[in-house]
Design a protein around this motif. Structure first.
Motif, short mmCIF file in Angstrom:
data_model
loop_
_atom_site.label_atom_id
_atom_site.label_comp_id
_atom_site.label_asym_id
_atom_site.label_seq_id
_atom_site.Cartn_x
_atom_site.Cartn_y
_atom_site.Cartn_z
N ILE A 51 0.86 -1.18 0.00
CA ILE A 51 0.00 0.00 0.00
C ILE A 51 0.89 1.22 0.00
CG2 ILE A 51 -0.19 0.10 2.53
CD1 ILE A 51 -3.12 1.05 2.06
N GLY A 52 0.46 2.28 -0.68
CA GLY A 52 1.30 3.47 -0.76
C GLY A 52 0.52 4.67 -1.23
N TYR A 53 1.27 5.71 -1.60
CA TYR A 53 0.66 6.98 -2.03
C TYR A 53 1.42 7.48 -3.24
CZ TYR A 53 -1.58 11.54 -1.64
OH TYR A 53 -2.33 12.67 -1.87
N GLY A 54 0.65 7.90 -4.27
CA GLY A 54 1.25 8.42 -5.49
C GLY A 54 0.81 9.85 -5.75
N TRP A 55 1.70 10.63 -6.37
CA TRP A 55 1.40 12.01 -6.72
C TRP A 55 2.12 12.34 -8.03
CZ3 TRP A 55 4.92 10.20 -3.41
CH2 TRP A 55 6.23 10.64 -3.54
N GLY A 56 1.43 13.07 -8.91
CA GLY A 56 2.05 13.35 -10.19
C GLY A 56 1.32 14.43 -10.96
N SER A 57 1.46 14.40 -12.28
CA SER A 57 0.86 15.43 -13.13
C SER A 57 0.52 14.83 -14.48
CB SER A 57 1.81 16.61 -13.30
OG SER A 57 3.02 16.21 -13.90
N VAL A 58 -0.41 15.48 -15.16
CA VAL A 58 -0.83 15.08 -16.50
C VAL A 58 -0.18 16.01 -17.51
CG1 VAL A 58 -2.80 14.84 -18.07
CG2 VAL A 58 -3.00 14.12 -15.69
N ALA A 59 0.46 15.44 -18.51
CA ALA A 59 1.13 16.24 -19.53
C ALA A 59 0.12 17.10 -20.29
CB ALA A 59 1.87 15.32 -20.50
N ASN A 60 0.49 18.35 -20.53
CA ASN A 60 -0.32 19.29 -21.32
C ASN A 60 -1.70 19.53 -20.72
OD1 ASN A 60 1.73 19.59 -23.40
ND2 ASN A 60 1.16 17.50 -24.02
N ASN A 61 -1.77 19.44 -19.37
CA ASN A 61 -3.03 19.70 -18.67
C ASN A 61 -2.67 20.13 -17.25
OD1 ASN A 61 -5.58 18.67 -16.98
ND2 ASN A 61 -6.22 19.01 -19.09
N GLY A 193 -0.59 12.39 -20.83
CA GLY A 193 -0.08 11.19 -20.19
C GLY A 193 0.15 11.48 -18.72
N TYR A 194 0.27 10.45 -17.91
CA TYR A 194 0.40 10.60 -16.46
C TYR A 194 1.77 10.12 -16.02
CZ TYR A 194 -0.84 10.15 -11.48
OH TYR A 194 -0.88 10.26 -10.12
N SER A 195 2.50 11.00 -15.33
CA SER A 195 3.76 10.61 -14.71
C SER A 195 3.66 10.93 -13.23
CB SER A 195 4.94 11.35 -15.35
OG SER A 195 4.78 12.74 -15.27
N PHE A 196 4.22 10.03 -12.38
CA PHE A 196 4.02 10.20 -10.94
C PHE A 196 5.10 9.50 -10.14
CE2 PHE A 196 1.75 6.45 -12.29
CZ PHE A 196 1.91 5.52 -11.27
#
Length: 207
Positions: A51-61, A193-196
């Motif tokens: 179990i964990g936690y993820g955080w990231g961003s969406v390209a061009n958004n 796309g999603y990178s995190f």
């Protein structure tokens, strides 16, 4: 009296040493490959959960999905009488990561990885690096319309794992995951796309 005390201390030391050696012999997973008699063996298959936690961003958004994730992993380690450990691991995760900005909402319902691992063991403690294939779904929504794309990308990370009981180990791991971009009609054909980053803890049972 002094001789008696010294003999008693020597006897206690001998019993302690024998007990410690016996504990080492019975600790960890079965010796499936040649190992020093007092060494923990990482070799063989394993299965576990995390179990964990993820955080990231969406390209061009402007959205930045984040949230908890959890799932299962399975793998196999190779160790041939040295501290070096080589392995392969696969996992599949459910994710609650999402974010809404203005009319757009993006979420990552699930993802998985297939990775190689290279580590160095200090008996029952293993430090490792990992990397390989990542895949998962990016879902976009706006004004009641949704669109989903499943993409393959890549991942790299580091971790540490410790054997804490016979056949059981616990680990903590950081992964960076990059799911490839694809064109979303709901964002006007932009490549999204999603990178995190992902921090997670888990346990494994070694067979």
């Amino acid at each position: 009296m002094t001789r008696l005390v010294l003999r008693a201390l020597a006897l206690i030391a001998a019993v302690w040493t024998t007990s410690a050696a016996a504990a080492d012999l019975n600790y960890g997973s079965p010796y499936t490959v040649p190992q020093p008699l007092n060494a923990y063996s990482w070799a063989g298959p394993y299965l576990g959960g995390n179990i964990g936690y993820g955080w990231g961003s969406v390209a061009n958004n402007p959205t930045k999905p984040s949230g908890f994730a959890g799932g299962v992993q399975a793998g196999y380690n190779f160790q041939n009488g040295t501290p070096w450990v080589f392995g392969i691991e696969a996992d599949i995760q459910a994710s609650a990561a999402d974010d809404t900005f203005a009319p757009w909402k993006f979420s990552n319902p699930w993802f998985g990885t297939l990775r190689g691992r290279v580590g160095y063991a200090f008996n029952n403690v293993l430090f490792y690096g990992t990397g390989g294939l990542a895949f998962g779904e990016l879902r976009g929504e706006t004004f009641g319309v949704s669109e989903s794309h499943t993409n393959a990308g890549w991942t790299v990370g580091v971790g540490a794992e410790m054997g804490f009981a016979p056949n059981w180990s616990a680990k903590i791991e950081y992964l960076y995951v990059d799911l490839a971009n694809s064109n979303f009609a709901l964002t006007g054909g932009a490549a999204n796309g999603y990178s995190f980053g992902l921090v997670r803890a888990g346990v494994n049972y070694h067979f």
